[in-house]
Scaffold this motif. Structure first.
Motif, PDB file in Angstrom:
ATOM      1  N   LEU A 145      15.527  42.779  59.354  1.00 45.83           N
ATOM      2  CA  LEU A 145      16.387  42.103  60.328  1.00 45.83           C
ATOM      3  C   LEU A 145      17.133  40.936  59.696  1.00 45.83           C
ATOM      4  N   ASP A 149      19.381  38.303  64.081  1.00 44.84           N
ATOM      5  CA  ASP A 149      18.477  39.180  64.819  1.00 44.84           C
ATOM      6  C   ASP A 149      17.084  38.575  64.943  1.00 44.84           C
ATOM      7  N   GLN A 150      16.629  37.967  63.870  1.00 38.51           N
ATOM      8  CA  GLN A 150      15.306  37.343  63.919  1.00 38.51           C
ATOM      9  C   GLN A 150      15.259  36.241  64.969  1.00 38.51           C
ATOM     10  N   ARG A 151      16.332  35.467  65.010  1.00 36.36           N
ATOM     11  CA  ARG A 151      16.356  34.394  66.008  1.00 36.36           C
ATOM     12  C   ARG A 151      16.428  34.960  67.417  1.00 36.36           C
ATOM     13  N   LEU A 153      15.237  37.809  68.391  1.00 33.68           N
ATOM     14  CA  LEU A 153      13.913  38.357  68.676  1.00 33.68           C
ATOM     15  C   LEU A 153      12.933  37.252  69.046  1.00 33.68           C
TER      16      LEU A 153
END
Lengths: 168, 168
Positions: A145, A149-151, A153
């Motif tokens: 990711l 995207d990580q943030r 998520l």
DNA sequence: GTGTACTGTCTTGACATCGAGATATCTCTC
DNA sequence: GAGAGATATCTCGATGTCAAGACAGTACAC
């Protein structure tokens, strides 16, 4: 679901739909994946710690102390709240960590019911090394990711966890 | 992180930043939340199953059989692959489920090493009721997110799980 | 068909966890 | 300052899990 990258959970959901078309099984799309990912994460953690001769439960306790900052000392009660285990479990853990020379126990001078548990030099070194290793592996696990995207998520998960944090 | 709704994990990350400013602890934002959510989910599951006199491990096995469709029959080997436990554990589980009258064991007519495990009437009824209940609770757990967010979350999690599904 | 490697299931022993309860101490109210 | 209730920790028994290995049966090559 315009995705067609089917994974284990997609198959699981499809199987349920075939067997129980009357039920809405959408929640599984999120929550089964959470459970499964947690299971894989446990394995990754176990592997990371094994290189430093630590069990996951040992790491749990040691990091709680480490995070507390100097003098790396907490009561068993604070530790069990931080690690979400029962008091019997925590007593047992502290016993074994003390025996392994990673923590020390001393009576709480302020409360004669109480005890204070602190990291030894060895414990501090061990947990720092293991933690750095863990972060390396976790970063790799997330490498699929991008940062955004990580943030995203993290933010979605935070929303789901919110109801548990306040009343706990 | 334009959010300022701080949760337990935000506090945990902040504590690490204070203690170890040299480390990049961003991975925790995602993965600690995954672990914690999984833990809460376990409790919700346990509560849902308790109302139907089932333990989580019993449900795991029964649902695997239920999903298989008629005649609700699988080998122990297939069951352990579906539930990710070891063979010793599965033997133990089947023993106790059989004793409780929820499953039946019979020799595999095609392979004399093998055994086939199938749901009893009681087992089928029990697992169906418990599953409906579980979905109710899971839906509630997800009620903080709209449909689009749930799908986004599912999709992000699928990406993270992808590396584990193929080689398994 | 015989030997070798593989597969499927079960057995065993060690272990971490939980839950309930025991004990000691503290706190707050009256 | 005495008693009731809350809190902190520990003890104990039961339980579910895993890892390693035992054992029976199968598959395939030669």
């Amino acid at each position: 679901m315009t995705e067609d990258a089917r994974d284990e959970v997609d198959r699981l959901v499809a199987a349920w739909r075939a067997e129980r078309p009357d039920l809405d099984v959408e929640p599984l799309q999120v929550l089964s994946r959470v459970s499964r990912l947690a299971k894989h994460l446990d394995r990754a953690r176990r592997a990371a710690f094994a290189e430093h001769d630590l069990e996951p439960w040992e790491f749990d306790v040691l990091t709680a102390l480490r995070r507390a900052g100097k003098p790396y000392e907490l009561s068993p009660g604070a530790l069990l709240r931080a690690t979400l285990v029962t008091s019997g479990t925590m007593t047992n853990r502290i016993d074994r960590l003390a025996q392994a020379g990673l923590v020390r126990r001393r009576p709480d001078p302020e409360d004669r019911r109480g005890v204070l548990v602190s990291l030894t030099e060895t414990g501090l070194a061990r947990v720092d090394a293991a933690f750095a290793d863990l972060l390396r592996r976790e970063r790799e696990l997330l490498s699929g990711l991008g940062g955004a995207d990580q943030r995203a998520l993290a933010s979605l998960l935070r929303t789901l966890l919110a109801p548990f944090d306040s009343p706990l």
